[in-house]
Each structure stands twice: as structure tokens, then as C-alpha cells.
Enzyme design. Structure first.
Site, mmCIF file in Angstrom:
data_model
loop_
_atom_site.group_PDB
_atom_site.id
_atom_site.type_symbol
_atom_site.label_atom_id
_atom_site.label_comp_id
_atom_site.label_asym_id
_atom_site.label_seq_id
_atom_site.Cartn_x
_atom_site.Cartn_y
_atom_site.Cartn_z
ATOM 1 N N SER A 131 0.870 -1.189 0.000
ATOM 2 C CA SER A 131 0.000 0.000 0.000
ATOM 3 C C SER A 131 0.897 1.226 0.000
ATOM 4 O O SER A 131 2.061 1.156 0.438
ATOM 5 C CB SER A 131 -0.849 0.000 1.277
ATOM 6 N N TYR A 144 -1.855 -0.939 11.006
ATOM 7 C CA TYR A 144 -2.054 -1.246 9.586
ATOM 8 C C TYR A 144 -0.902 -0.673 8.765
ATOM 9 O O TYR A 144 -0.295 -1.382 7.952
ATOM 10 C CB TYR A 144 -3.400 -0.689 9.087
HETATM 11 N N1 LIG Z 1 -8.829 -0.578 -0.488
HETATM 12 C C1 LIG Z 1 -7.788 0.190 -0.302
HETATM 13 O O1 LIG Z 1 -7.892 1.423 -0.217
HETATM 14 C C2 LIG Z 1 -6.405 -0.411 -0.252
HETATM 15 C C3 LIG Z 1 -5.305 0.427 -0.458
HETATM 16 C C4 LIG Z 1 -4.032 -0.121 -0.405
HETATM 17 C C5 LIG Z 1 -3.855 -1.467 -0.152
HETATM 18 N N2 LIG Z 1 -4.944 -2.266 0.055
HETATM 19 C C6 LIG Z 1 -4.712 -3.685 0.331
HETATM 20 O O2 LIG Z 1 -5.373 -4.461 -0.644
HETATM 21 C C7 LIG Z 1 -5.604 -5.777 -0.133
HETATM 22 C C8 LIG Z 1 -7.020 -6.188 -0.481
HETATM 23 O O3 LIG Z 1 -7.926 -5.336 0.181
HETATM 24 P P1 LIG Z 1 -9.239 -4.760 -0.511
HETATM 25 O O4 LIG Z 1 -9.107 -3.300 -0.543
HETATM 26 O O5 LIG Z 1 -9.531 -5.491 -1.751
HETATM 27 O O6 LIG Z 1 -10.289 -5.068 0.662
HETATM 28 P P2 LIG Z 1 -11.524 -6.080 0.742
HETATM 29 O O7 LIG Z 1 -12.478 -5.812 -0.349
HETATM 30 O O8 LIG Z 1 -11.987 -5.962 2.152
HETATM 31 O O9 LIG Z 1 -10.856 -7.518 0.514
HETATM 32 C C9 LIG Z 1 -10.035 -8.103 1.497
HETATM 33 C C10 LIG Z 1 -9.818 -9.559 1.162
HETATM 34 O O10 LIG Z 1 -8.941 -10.117 2.173
HETATM 35 C C11 LIG Z 1 -9.533 -11.300 2.671
HETATM 36 N N3 LIG Z 1 -9.250 -11.518 4.078
HETATM 37 C C12 LIG Z 1 -9.418 -10.635 5.091
HETATM 38 N N4 LIG Z 1 -9.162 -11.225 6.260
HETATM 39 C C13 LIG Z 1 -8.832 -12.513 5.971
HETATM 40 C C14 LIG Z 1 -8.481 -13.651 6.752
HETATM 41 N N5 LIG Z 1 -8.443 -13.604 8.103
HETATM 42 N N6 LIG Z 1 -8.200 -14.814 6.134
HETATM 43 C C15 LIG Z 1 -8.277 -14.902 4.784
HETATM 44 N N7 LIG Z 1 -8.615 -13.883 3.981
HETATM 45 C C16 LIG Z 1 -8.891 -12.704 4.586
HETATM 46 C C17 LIG Z 1 -11.044 -11.115 2.474
HETATM 47 O O11 LIG Z 1 -11.651 -12.382 2.334
HETATM 48 P P3 LIG Z 1 -12.727 -13.013 3.379
HETATM 49 O O12 LIG Z 1 -13.467 -11.888 4.005
HETATM 50 O O13 LIG Z 1 -13.549 -13.938 2.525
HETATM 51 O O14 LIG Z 1 -11.879 -13.754 4.333
HETATM 52 C C18 LIG Z 1 -11.101 -10.350 1.157
HETATM 53 O O15 LIG Z 1 -11.109 -11.238 0.073
HETATM 54 C C19 LIG Z 1 -5.320 -5.699 1.363
HETATM 55 O O16 LIG Z 1 -4.049 -6.280 1.628
HETATM 56 C C20 LIG Z 1 -5.290 -4.196 1.649
HETATM 57 O O17 LIG Z 1 -4.463 -3.890 2.732
HETATM 58 C C21 LIG Z 1 -6.212 -1.774 0.003
#
Ligand SMILES: NC(=O)c1ccc[n+]([C@@H]2O[C@H](COP(=O)([O-])OP(=O)(O)OC[C@H]3O[C@@H](n4cnc5c(N)ncnc54)[C@H](OP(=O)(O)O)[C@@H]3O)[C@@H](O)[C@H]2O)c1
Length: 256
Positions: A131, A144
Site C-alpha cells: 500500500s 495497519y
Molecule cells: N482498499 C484500499 O484502499 C487499499 C489500499 C491499499 C492497499 N490495500 C490492500 O489491498 C488488499 C485487499 O484489500 P481490498 O481493498 O480489496 O479489501 P476487501 O475488499 O476488504 O478484501 C479483502 C480480502 O482479504 C480477505 N481476508 C481478510 N481477512 C482474511 C483472513 N483472516 N483470512 C483470509 N482472507 C482474509 C477477504 O476475504 P474473506 O473476508 O472472505 O476472508 C477479502 O477477500 C489488502 O491487503 C489491503 O491492505 C487496500
């Protein structure tokens, strides 16, 4: 070609899975929500396997690796992750340790195990979802940001080891700013700036990973922000980040 995608049930991970499927990749998809995994498997068609797992539990991380063993995986996408909002002394310790398990420990374990396999065949890609938060301290989301700093420091080190060995294996880190996913709902905040789409982030990530580049930074604003952060003292950067995070809280309160 076959990829394991963690966190494939939502957001960036689901988009990465779709981008790879569109390119003809076979997939192994994981997340905790088995129903969503089953739907996605149906929707994508083709060679898609699923395995439900909670990556906060170390034994389930090894279960996922065991499921993949012998299946000639070519790409690992370490995408699963989540954030927690709040002052460091107020956030729940168990939630935070779970977050560290998913964002750091699971990524660390899978990176090591798959890297060993990939090096044996001198072929493979690891895509770590970091990120822009990984380049700074993040008051009000301190753990985080710290967890993403780990990914931002680990990945280039491995990249350099591989580069020196002229390896056929490469690692990439995706460093987006705000992306429109379920992330903020889970963290309990709303964005204070316009997010990019998960598809846009995923396309950038997949292209850079396939071409073996270290950085995948979607969008000029975030690229400039990351570059600019290199010239700002950490203390000042933390003050700026506090204001950004506090802005999220205010934006959420104004929605009520
Ligand atoms: N959205 C942003 O602004 C942003 C910015 C920079 C980086 N990121 C990074 O992008 C990545 C994906 O996030 P996203 O934004 O796509 O959010 P999201 O829509 O909430 O997706 C998160 C994913 O992680 C999985 N996950 C969460 N806890 C888990 C656990 N205990 N075991 C297995 N899987 C788990 C969830 O699956 P289940 O709920 O089915 O377990 C879901 O598929 C993350 O690493 C986040 O830090 C996001």
C-alpha cells in the site's frame, strides 16, 4: 499457467483473479467466505479451484500451501489483508494481532514457501499487495501502516536477491492509495479522497508482475505522493497522515 490468489472473495483480489482468468490462467482462489468462492468459481469457469481458509491462523496458511503443493503454481498473489482504525491504545489487541497475522505472517510464510518452489524451477512470480501506507507512519491506523511497511521493506530485499542471482523468479509489490473496495467498511472509515477502482489497481498489478517489475503503483497522484514522501521528515509525514486519517473520521461522521 496457474496462480494462487489470497483474498479473492472481494475487492482487489477478486479483480486480480478476473484479470488473470481473462488472460487464460488457471486459478486457486482462497478467502474465508466459501459461498463467495463457489460463486466466483462458477462465474469464472475454466480451471478454478477454491479453498476456504482463515489466514489469521497459521495452520490454515500451511493448509493452503499444502493444497497447492504439486499443482505447479506459477504465481502467488499475497493480497488478503485488512485495516483497523483507532488510537493505538484503544484498538482491540486480538483484532490487531489477527491483522498482523494476515497482513504480515501469512504473507511472509507463503512468500518463503512459494519462493523456494519457484527457485527450484527458476520460474515464477510473487505479487505482494502492499500500500502507499507502507511508505509512512499512520497515526490512527498505526498497526495497519506498520504492517504494510513490513511488506514494503521485505519485497525489494527479495527482489534484489533474485536480481543478483539473475533468477527467472521475480517479486512485485502493489502500492495503491485509496481503492474502492470493502476495505474501509471493515476498517470502519470512509475515504477522504477519491478512490480508484479495484479493476484499475488489479490491471496495473498484473501487468507489472507479469513483466517482473518491482513496483506497481497505480495512478500519477499516488506515484508523486510516494516520491514526495521520501523528502519529508518522518515526524512531519506522520502529522500529515494524522490529518488525512482524521479527515476519514470526519467524513464518516458527516455521513450519519
Ligand atoms: N482498499 C484500499 O484502499 C487499499 C489500499 C491499499 C492497499 N490495500 C490492500 O489491498 C488488499 C485487499 O484489500 P481490498 O481493498 O480489496 O479489501 P476487501 O475488499 O476488504 O478484501 C479483502 C480480502 O482479504 C480477505 N481476508 C481478510 N481477512 C482474511 C483472513 N483472516 N483470512 C483470509 N482472507 C482474509 C477477504 O476475504 P474473506 O473476508 O472472505 O476472508 C477479502 O477477500 C489488502 O491487503 C489491503 O491492505 C487496500
Amino acid at each position: 499457467m496457474k496462480a494462487l490468489v489470497t483474498g479473492a472473495t472481494s475487492g482487489i483480489g477478486m479483480s486480480i483473479a478476473k484479470k488473470l482468468s481473462d488472460r487464460g490462467w488457471a486459478l486457486i482462489l482462497t478467502g474465508r467466505n466459501e459461498d463467495v468462492l463457489k460463486n466466483l468459481q462458477k462465474q469464472l469457469g475454466g480451471d478454478v479451484e477454491i479453498i476456504a481458509a482463515d489466514l489469521a491462523k497459521r495452520e490454515e496458511v500451511f493448509k493452503v500451501y499444502g493444497f497447492c503443493k504439486g499443482k505447479d503454481v506459477d504465481m502467488l498473489v499475497n493480497n488478503a489483508g485488512f485495516g483497523l482504525f483507532g488510537k493505538f491504545d484503544e484498538t482491540d489487541l486480538d483484532d490487531e494481532l489477527n491483522m498482523i497475522n494476515v497482513n504480515i505472517t501469512a504473507l511472509h510464510i507463503l512468500t518463503k514457501l512459494f519462493l523456494r518452489d519457484f527457485k527450484k524451477k527458476n520460474r515464477g512470480r510473487i505479487l505482494n499487495v502492499a500500500s502507499a501506507a507502507g511508505f509512512m507512519s499512520g497515526p490512527l491506523m498505526s498497526s495497519y501502516y506498520a504492517s504494510k511497511n513490513y511488506v514494503v521493506k521485505l519485497t525489494p530485499a527479495i527482489y534484489e536477491e533474485l536480481r543478483r542471482e539473475k533468477s527467472g523468479v521475480a517479486v512485485t509489490m502493489l502500492c495503491p492509495g485509496p481503492v474502492d473496495t470493502n476495505f474501509n467498511n471493515r476498517a470502519g472509515v470512509v475515504f477522504s479522497m477519491k478512490p480508484i477502482s479495484p479493476d484499475y489497481a488489479a490491471e496495473c498489478a498484473v501487468q507489472k508482475a507479469l513483466s517482473g517489475k518491482l513496483f506497481a503503483i497505480p495512478g500519477l497522484t499516488v506515484k508523486l505522493g510516494i516520491l514526495g514522501s521520501k523528502f519529508v521528515p518522518d515526524k512531519l509525514l506522520a502529522a500529515v497522515t494524522y490529518n488525512i486519517q482524521h479527515g476519514k473520521l470526519k467524513a464518516k461522521e458527516s455521513q450519519k
